[in-house]
Design an enzyme around this catalytic site. Structure first.
Site, PDB file in Angstrom:
ATOM      1  CE  LYS A  35      -5.522   8.851   4.716  1.00  0.00           C
ATOM      2  NZ  LYS A  35      -6.771   9.658   4.513  1.00  0.00           N
TER       3      LYS A  35
ATOM      4  N   PRO B 154       2.007   3.482  -2.219  1.00  0.00           N
ATOM      5  CG  PRO B 154       1.819   2.986  -4.495  1.00  0.00           C
ATOM      6  CD  PRO B 154       1.965   2.327  -3.140  1.00  0.00           C
ATOM      7  CE1 TYR B 155      -5.623   5.459   1.332  1.00  0.00           C
ATOM      8  CE2 TYR B 155      -4.411   4.230   3.009  1.00  0.00           C
ATOM      9  CZ  TYR B 155      -5.486   5.007   2.641  1.00  0.00           C
ATOM     10  OH  TYR B 155      -6.429   5.351   3.582  1.00  0.00           O
ATOM     11  CE1 TYR B 156       0.080   3.581   6.324  1.00  0.00           C
ATOM     12  CE2 TYR B 156      -0.276   1.886   4.663  1.00  0.00           C
ATOM     13  CZ  TYR B 156      -0.415   2.341   5.956  1.00  0.00           C
ATOM     14  OH  TYR B 156      -1.066   1.573   6.888  1.00  0.00           O
TER      15      TYR B 156
ATOM     16  CG  LEU C 294      -1.933  -1.128   1.334  1.00  0.00           C
ATOM     17  CD1 LEU C 294      -2.679  -1.047   2.662  1.00  0.00           C
ATOM     18  CD2 LEU C 294      -2.934  -1.058   0.176  1.00  0.00           C
TER      19      LEU C 294
END
Lengths: 214, 214
Positions: free
Chosen positions: B133, B128-130, B126
């Site tokens: 965020k 790229p998501y982190y 994850l």
């Protein structure tokens, strides 16, 4: 100046290696991901250092230690998708800023994109890329470093003309990569560009003149 | 408090609508992209406002005007790819922060992700998501707003237990979405959470106790 170059294998990066490698004023250390890239860059006059923008800040800090300035002209490129845009163009750039702070390398010149600071003027097709550049630039601007952010317009492979226009806000236009590289090089030591960010397109001023007025 | 909720159609968002809609202390205005989503949310006690995280800051500022607090629990979701991660989870969140500043809505509670502030602990799959965020949280923390950032662990659909652990750094663990929603609701008015960011997992303290110690 000992200049640490991130993105030496990009198209602007390659021109910067040539310019810095043949300069009497500067020397260049090119960051490479893969040792196989060393030979070609060393022929152009660069030292090489193996490190990866997807690695840790401490690895990057180790790599930049002893340099006087960093030029960041890396980009994940159009073909790799937005995963890499997040990991390289945004997080990679931000880690490089942190690494510079940790290693005490105070001067940082970023190659960004025309109007990256104004959402209203982002190219619709490139919006995700612009988001990454926008926040990478913001992080550099809010760092403790002595930064310059150069935001060139549409990049051309034509020979440079040596004539540019540089200003906080310019309309959409283009510029040869060679002129971008020459401008980045000139900005390194031009005090008028310290702690400044500006758009850059082809124009009718010499690079020295243009940089004195940003 | 008049609470403006971004992400009302998400799984945590839906629980927040129910909690806020049945609360005597708060009222809820749910932001929706599509007027067709209004009916269902209004049945749960929400007012609805049509606006889009991919729209302009001024449009978002208009939407939040008159609210006392914003809860941001929106996410582009796993199925849309990193383009939307950049446009929604990062730029959408940052625009919401700017909109809150423009509209004078001072209180902002962000639903983030466990250890989003520590790159070393990001889930590899994850990443790229982190990244998105991480920088959204940083932008909120460096804003002028009275923020709280809640970083829950792995989200479960089990019923809530009302027992949690909240602290600046916690190991990887999970928590029911219902407990996240209850914690976000309690944080709204709990002064110990003002200008604070913390990880949140299932534990053995009541939510009130846990929030008093962050």
């Amino acid at each position: 100046m000992k200049v640490f170059l991130v993105g030496a294998n990009g198209q602007i990066g390659r021109k910067l290696v040539e310019l810095l490698g043949s300069s009497s004023e500067h020397s260049v250390r090119a960051m490479i991901r893969n040792p196989e890239q060393a030979n070609e860059l060393e022929k152009l006059g660069a030292e090489t250092v193996v490190a990866n923008l997807e690695g840790s800040v401490s690895e990057l800090a180790e790599a930049v230690k002893g340099s006087d300035a960093i030029i960041f002209s890396a980009g994940s490129g159009g073909s790799t998708g937005s995963d890499k845009t997040l990991l390289v163009d945004l997080d990679g750039a931000a880690k490089m800023v942190e690494a510079a702070e940790q290693a005490g390398v105070d001067r940082f010149v970023m190659v960004s994109a025309l109007q990256a600071h104004n959402r209203e003027n982002w190219n619709e097709k490139l919006r995700p890329y612009y988001v990454a550049k926008h926040y990478a630039d913001k992080i550099l601007e809010s760092s403790s470093l002595n930064y310059t952010i150069v935001r060139p317009g549409g990049l051309l492979n034509e020979p440079g003309t040596g004539k540019v226009e540089a200003s906080e806000n310019l309309g959409r236009a283009s510029i040869p990569r060679e002129d971008v590289a020459q401008t980045v090089l000139a900005a390194l030591t031009e005090e008028h560009t310290f702690k400044r960010s500006f758009d850059l397109i082809s124009g009718d001023q010499t690079i020295q003149e243009a940089l004195k007025n940003v």
